[in-house]
Motif scaffolding. Structure first.
Motif, PDB file in Angstrom:
ATOM      1  N   ALA A 261       0.848  -1.202   0.000  1.00 12.11           N
ATOM      2  CA  ALA A 261       0.000   0.000   0.000  1.00 12.11           C
ATOM      3  C   ALA A 261       0.881   1.248   0.000  1.00 12.11           C
ATOM      4  O   ALA A 261       1.939   1.261   0.635  1.00 12.11           O
ATOM      5  CB  ALA A 261      -0.894  -0.012   1.227  1.00 12.11           C
ATOM      6  N   PRO A 262       0.443   2.295  -0.701  1.00 12.62           N
ATOM      7  CA  PRO A 262       1.180   3.548  -0.642  1.00 12.62           C
ATOM      8  C   PRO A 262       0.946   4.235   0.704  1.00 12.62           C
ATOM      9  O   PRO A 262      -0.132   4.093   1.284  1.00 12.62           O
ATOM     10  CB  PRO A 262       0.553   4.373  -1.781  1.00 12.62           C
ATOM     11  CG  PRO A 262      -0.812   3.807  -1.970  1.00 12.62           C
ATOM     12  CD  PRO A 262      -0.745   2.365  -1.566  1.00 12.62           C
ATOM     13  N   ASP A 263       1.971   4.947   1.205  1.00 16.60           N
ATOM     14  CA  ASP A 263       1.743   5.744   2.405  1.00 16.60           C
ATOM     15  C   ASP A 263       1.023   7.030   1.982  1.00 16.60           C
ATOM     16  O   ASP A 263       0.750   7.234   0.796  1.00 16.60           O
ATOM     17  CB  ASP A 263       3.055   6.023   3.155  1.00 16.60           C
ATOM     18  CG  ASP A 263       4.067   6.790   2.308  1.00 16.60           C
ATOM     19  OD1 ASP A 263       3.642   7.523   1.385  1.00 16.60           O
ATOM     20  OD2 ASP A 263       5.275   6.641   2.554  1.00 16.60           O
ATOM     21  N   ARG A 264       0.737   7.907   2.943  1.00 13.68           N
ATOM     22  CA  ARG A 264      -0.077   9.085   2.644  1.00 13.68           C
ATOM     23  C   ARG A 264       0.546   9.938   1.529  1.00 13.68           C
ATOM     24  O   ARG A 264      -0.129  10.326   0.574  1.00 13.68           O
ATOM     25  CB  ARG A 264      -0.227   9.925   3.917  1.00 13.68           C
ATOM     26  CG  ARG A 264      -1.152  11.129   3.745  1.00 13.68           C
ATOM     27  CD  ARG A 264      -1.242  11.898   5.044  1.00 13.68           C
ATOM     28  NE  ARG A 264      -1.929  11.121   6.070  1.00 13.68           N
ATOM     29  CZ  ARG A 264      -3.264  11.162   6.261  1.00 13.68           C
ATOM     30  NH1 ARG A 264      -4.014  11.913   5.497  1.00 13.68           N
ATOM     31  NH2 ARG A 264      -3.821  10.464   7.223  1.00 13.68           N
ATOM     32  N   GLU A 265       1.813  10.164   1.660  1.00  9.55           N
ATOM     33  CA  GLU A 265       2.507  11.022   0.692  1.00  9.55           C
ATOM     34  C   GLU A 265       2.488  10.395  -0.709  1.00  9.55           C
ATOM     35  O   GLU A 265       2.197  11.057  -1.707  1.00  9.55           O
ATOM     36  CB  GLU A 265       3.953  11.194   1.154  1.00  9.55           C
ATOM     37  CG  GLU A 265       4.659  12.381   0.552  1.00  9.55           C
ATOM     38  CD  GLU A 265       6.107  12.459   1.062  1.00  9.55           C
ATOM     39  OE1 GLU A 265       6.993  12.766   0.259  1.00  9.55           O
ATOM     40  OE2 GLU A 265       6.308  12.151   2.272  1.00  9.55           O
ATOM     41  N   GLN A 266       2.767   9.103  -0.744  1.00  9.93           N
ATOM     42  CA  GLN A 266       2.744   8.384  -2.033  1.00  9.93           C
ATOM     43  C   GLN A 266       1.348   8.388  -2.631  1.00  9.93           C
ATOM     44  O   GLN A 266       1.176   8.554  -3.841  1.00  9.93           O
ATOM     45  CB  GLN A 266       3.232   6.945  -1.838  1.00  9.93           C
ATOM     46  CG  GLN A 266       4.718   6.837  -1.547  1.00  9.93           C
ATOM     47  CD  GLN A 266       5.094   5.468  -1.003  1.00  9.93           C
ATOM     48  OE1 GLN A 266       4.316   4.831  -0.298  1.00  9.93           O
ATOM     49  NE2 GLN A 266       6.298   5.015  -1.328  1.00  9.93           N
ATOM     50  N   ALA A 267       0.354   8.206  -1.789  1.00  6.12           N
ATOM     51  CA  ALA A 267      -1.030   8.187  -2.276  1.00  6.12           C
ATOM     52  C   ALA A 267      -1.388   9.543  -2.868  1.00  6.12           C
ATOM     53  O   ALA A 267      -2.019   9.630  -3.930  1.00  6.12           O
ATOM     54  CB  ALA A 267      -1.983   7.822  -1.138  1.00  6.12           C
TER      55      ALA A 267
END
Lengths: 279, 314
Positions: A261-267
């Motif tokens: 899963a992407p973290d917040r920044e990646q998302a």
């Protein structure tokens, strides 16, 4: 309804964009899941649910509906996103993915959520299930069609070939399989892990009609599904060449994004890319 | 009179096929042995030979059930439950689909084919699956009625049948009740819970014991899951000594199921007659039952042993 092919393509494009964004949001919120193989098949599933399949989202058990079986069950976020977008259940529910008590199980669970046609996730089983549904249609003289989406790595499962043999033997021309040929599996490129290649030749030799397309081209996909409806006396296979993680630059063709899963920044970065209007 | 349970299955399928137009049958290249060939002859359009590909057969059965059919999928028990376990688990049991897995050639009475073909663990495998009903008929009559009950029952069912001809215990008036233990003989000294072909052996053992003044209760546990815990624990409480008998491993089968139930409800001395954690081997069915300790005289010994233990415990 779109009045021209041009409008249809634009509409599908827009839908696929929303579905990809939903996938990123859901997987990020869940903190786990499979973005890579969900993103790669977004056009395939969008075109099925928004143009090809004869369905009634408000009557999910309609006996004459076309069926879609997600044999590569780990792409559940994609299926959930398209079902919500198509009106099978409220889109607000998407963020419950993988949470305790959710109808959106980590892998599709039959009976939990409207529109889920089979329980999948243990790879290699969806084509057999699709064959059974197709055979029932033949016995009952119903004209519905069955679509099964397989992964390329999934071709390493022996059961896939048992089903391939049986589907050709029983001449189920109401069955179309789509192969999401993104070239990657968890441990690396499919060609390196345990090569199931060459895929078109293998499927042809098992008695299937095979067509190869660009799995991100709506035009090619539309034409291929039209072609499949015209195949008689044998099952059809659409091998769709795709890019794993398609639409998110840092996920494209990256093995690591199979099941992370992407973290917040990646998302946020991913969503910015997906929502940017194309030039 | 001896009749194989698989012969009764073949006949039952033909009758049920007339009654239920949605009944379809699948086999994995063993139709002549499992007797599904009887159905294939009468209803060729509703019979699918899936070849030597059990995993696909179970998946296809799942798909047929999803589209409203009542599929009966048959092959030998060892292949049905072992080879295709994950397909039964994920494609059939998890979604709770209406598939009937009716397996023949279970247990060591397969005979000469040996261990590769003798399932000693199929009850254990099927019993561990949520949503699954597990039935082991004792004779041909019960088989016909159990198959009919399974077809009417909504949900996945596993029925375990055998290869050789076995004594017929029940007449046509016998009423099969899914999930109910059937008391065949009453006696205060001990309770024998038996399943499948061991029901006959248990009745013979009871006769022998009666000749020595020991009166035992004999119960036919045709439904291993859901287990009739009420009847079993009440009889355990009344008699204070329990023997189980099955043509299956003592690990995970009827003996285990009864032990689990009694340990929680009413612990009493228990002796399990069954296959003691080993694979089968080639031989004639009768020789194998003797060699593996699965005869009436072994049940008599088990009753003697459990009665000694009951005395010790008091």
């Amino acid at each position: 309804m779109p009045s021209s092919q041009e409008e249809l393509l634009q509409d599908l494009e827009k839908k696929a964009r929303v579905i990809r964004s939903d996938i990123i949001r859901m997987v990020a919120e869940a903190g786990s899941g499979h973005p890579g193989g969900s993103l790669s098949a977004a056009e395939i599933v969008t075109v099925l649910y928004f143009h090809v399949m004869r369905i009634r989202p408000d009557e999910p058990d309609w006996p004459d509906r076309d069926r879609f079986v997600l044999s590569k069950g780990h792409a559940a976020p994609l299926l959930y996103a398209v079902l919500a977008e198509r009106g099978y259940f409220p889109a607000e529910e998407l963020i419950t993915l993988r949470k305790l008590g959710s109808r959106l199980q980590g892998h599709p669970a039959f009976g939990k959520l409207p529109g889920i046609e089979a329980s999948t996730g243990s790879l290699g089983q969806g084509l057999s299930i699709s064959l059974g549904i197709a055979l029932a249609g033949k016995i009952d003289h119903r004209d519905y069609r069955v679509y099964a989406l397989l992964g390329d790595g999934e071709n390493e499962e022996g059961q896939v070939w048992e089903a391939a043999m049986a589907a050709a033997h029983y001449r189920v021309d109401n069955l179309t399989a789509i192969l999401d040929y993104n070239g990657l599996q968890i441990d690396g490129p499919v060609a390196d892990v345990l090569s199931p290649l060459p895929l078109p030749e293998k499927w042809r030799s098992f008695g299937w009609e095979v067509r190869e397309v660009d799995g991100h081209s709506f035009e090619e996909l539309l034409a291929a599904f039209e072609w499949a409806k015209g195949v008689h006396d044998r099952p059809s296979m659409i091998i769709a060449k795709t890019v794993k993680g398609k639409g998110v630059s840092f996920m494209e063709n990256a093995v690591d994004w199979h099941g992370k899963a992407p973290d917040r920044e990646q998302a946020e970065k991913a969503l910015a890319e997906l929502l940017a209007v194309p030039s | 009179m001896n009749v194989a349970t698989r012969d009764a299955y073949g006949r039952a399928l033909v009758e049920l096929g007339k009654k239920y137009p949605d009944l379809v049958v699948l086999d994995a290249d063993l139709a002549k042995s499992t007797k599904t060939a009887d159905f294939a002859k009468v209803f060729p359009e509703r019979f699918f030979d899936m070849g030597i590909a059990e995993q696909n057969m179970m998946g296809t059965a799942a798909g047929l059930a999803l589209a409203g059919k009542i599929p009966c999928a048959s092959t030998f028990a060892v292949f049905a439950t072992g080879r295709a376990f994950d397909q039964i688990r994920n494609s059939i049991a998890y979604p709770g689909l209406n598939v009937k897995i009716i397996a023949t050639h279970a247990g060591i009475t397969v005979g000469e084919d040996g261990a590769s073909h003798q399932s000693v663990e199929d009850i254990a495998l099927m019993r561990a699956l949520p949503n699954m009903t597990v039935i082991v008929p004792a004779d041909a009559t019960e088989t016909g009625k159990a198959v009919a009950a399974a077809v009417v029952h909504e949900g996945p069912v596993y029925i375990r049948l055998g290869r050789p001809a076995v004594p017929v215990l029940f007449d046509e008036n016998y009423r099969f009740r899914l999930g109910r233990a059937e008391i065949l003989r009453r006696g205060p000294d001990a309770a024998i819970f038996a399943t499948g072909i061991m029901v006959y052996e248990a009745l013979k053992a009871a006769e022998t014991l009666a000749g020595r003044g020991v009166d035992v209760t004999v119960v036919n546990i045709h439904t291993i899951k859901p287990l009739d815990v009420e009847t079993i624990s009440s009889l355990a409480m009344k008699t204070g000594a329990v023997v189980t008998a099955e043509e299956h491993s003592i690990i995970g089968g009827l003996g285990s199921a009864v032990a689990e139930a009694l340990a929680e409800r009413c612990p009493v001395p228990l002796v399990r007659v069954g296959i003691r954690d080993r694979f089968g081997e080639s031989g004639k069915p009768g020789e194998l039952l003797e060699a593996f300790g699965l005869t009436a005289s072994h049940i008599v010994e088990a009753v003697d042993l459990v009665l000694q233990r009951r005395v010790c415990g008091k």
